[in-house]
Design a protein around this motif. Structure first.
Motif, PDB file in Angstrom:
ATOM      1  N   ARG A 139       0.933  -1.131   0.117  1.00  0.00           N
ATOM      2  CA  ARG A 139       0.030  -0.158   0.021  1.00  0.00           C
ATOM      3  C   ARG A 139       0.899   1.217   0.131  1.00  0.00           C
ATOM      4  NH1 ARG A 139      -1.966   2.608   4.537  1.00  0.00           N
ATOM      5  NH2 ARG A 139      -1.580   1.119   5.611  1.00  0.00           N
TER       6      ARG A 139
ATOM      7  N   ARG B 260       3.210  -3.110   4.052  1.00  0.00           N
ATOM      8  CA  ARG B 260       2.923  -4.520   3.784  1.00  0.00           C
ATOM      9  C   ARG B 260       1.601  -4.398   4.835  1.00  0.00           C
ATOM     10  NH1 ARG B 260       2.613  -9.769   5.429  1.00  0.00           N
ATOM     11  NH2 ARG B 260       3.643 -11.133   4.018  1.00  0.00           N
ATOM     12  N   ASP B 261       0.518  -5.097   4.359  1.00  0.00           N
ATOM     13  CA  ASP B 261      -0.557  -5.330   4.916  1.00  0.00           C
ATOM     14  C   ASP B 261      -0.247  -6.148   6.410  1.00  0.00           C
ATOM     15  OD1 ASP B 261      -0.761  -8.055   4.430  1.00  0.00           O
ATOM     16  OD2 ASP B 261      -1.978  -7.555   2.678  1.00  0.00           O
TER      17      ASP B 261
ATOM     18  N   ARG C 208      -1.457  -8.678   7.211  1.00  0.00           N
ATOM     19  CA  ARG C 208      -1.704 -10.333   7.492  1.00  0.00           C
ATOM     20  C   ARG C 208      -0.329 -11.021   7.171  1.00  0.00           C
ATOM     21  NH1 ARG C 208      -6.242 -10.452   3.147  1.00  0.00           N
ATOM     22  NH2 ARG C 208      -5.175  -8.621   2.356  1.00  0.00           N
TER      23      ARG C 208
END
Length: 274
Positions: free
Chosen positions: A233, A271-272, A274
């Motif tokens: 993102r 980075r997300d 998860r």
């Protein structure tokens, strides 16, 4: 490590042509091994031994804090990609981080050893990082490997893989707009000379046609799409303005051009979780 201004060996022919992964990697390794000594002699004073500079404008991570707020780096595992003489990693270590400095060039890493390190140095290709999944909290590259690889998404996916959930990836490159202008610091560098949309790689080749230097152009939109395609993102895009204190010229970068058009683009990605 800050990108060279695109000069190759005296006998090299400059052209625009296709160049794939293997040819680009081979050319970059050879070019930086041959030119590391001159690069460090010419630019080492500006870069310092333990300073984190994002580009020729002189934006310093100590002021910009793109990797995180003051005091937040202590105890963090950080991967520097395209580290050169590891000046940025040395600064990170001084903030209490645990850096690992990676570069394709053996000679550049020898300069890192000459200056001195208290952290690991790794010689490897940025598109095949030799680390386990989730090894790092942060990754960074100051004019490092990104412009020199034929498949930037492959590099970005490797960075995504070795980062832990919530990790940050920050990298700087020549501002894509600069590709439409001549690489000249004076007035001649202010007139558009090529199509911004021409993605054909810039190649310097020897008399046999073998590439000795390769650099790949991506538009600003391409860079954003590359980041997103790798699973990141984009949280910020920084275009440093040329500061009044910086009077030096560095290849095509200069106060004249820097006050009028951007020279560096810094992408801040996450980075997300998860």
């Amino acid at each position: 490590m800050i990108e060279n201004e695109g000069a190759g060996a005296d006998e090299a022919e400059a052209t625009r042509r296709a160049a794939g992964d293997a040819e680009s990697s081979r050319a970059s390794r050879g070019w930086w091994d041959r030119n590391a000594d001159e690069y460090q002699r010419e630019h080492g004073g500006f870069l310092g031994d333990d300073r984190f500079v994002w580009g020729p404008e002189g934006l310093d991570e100590a002021d910009a804090r793109l990797l995180g707020p003051a005091g937040s780096l202590a105890g963090r595992d950080v991967l520097e990609i395209g580290c050169g003489a590891a000046q940025c990693s040395r600064w990170l270590a001084g903030q209490g981080a645990r850096p690992v400095a990676l570069d394709l060039s053996h000679r550049q890493l020898q300069h890192a050893l000459r200056i001195g390190t208290g952290f690991p140095l790794v010689e490897a290709d940025a598109t095949a990082l030799p680390f386990a999944d989730g090894s790092f909290d942060l990754a960074c590259s100051a004019y490092g490997a990104v412009p020199f690889v034929a498949d930037p998404v492959r590099l970005m996916r490797e960075v995504h893989r070795v980062l832990r959930p919530g990790g940050r990836w920050v990298f700087s490159v020549t501002h894509p707009l600069r590709w439409a202008f001549p690489d000249e610091p004076g007035p001649e560098g202010l007139s558009v000379a090529a199509s911004y949309f021409d993605r054909t790689p810039y190649v310097e080749q020897d008399e046999t046609g073998r590439a000795v230097y390769v650099e790949h152009h991506r538009t600003l939109g391409d860079r954003v799409r590359d980041v997103v395609a790798a699973g990141f993102r984009l949280t910020d895009l920084v275009e440093p303005e040329w500061p009044a204190w910086n009077t030096q010229e560095w290849g095509g970068w200069s106060p004249l051009r820097g006050h009028l058009i951007p020279g560096t683009a810094i992408f801040v990605c996450e980075r997300d979780g998860r």
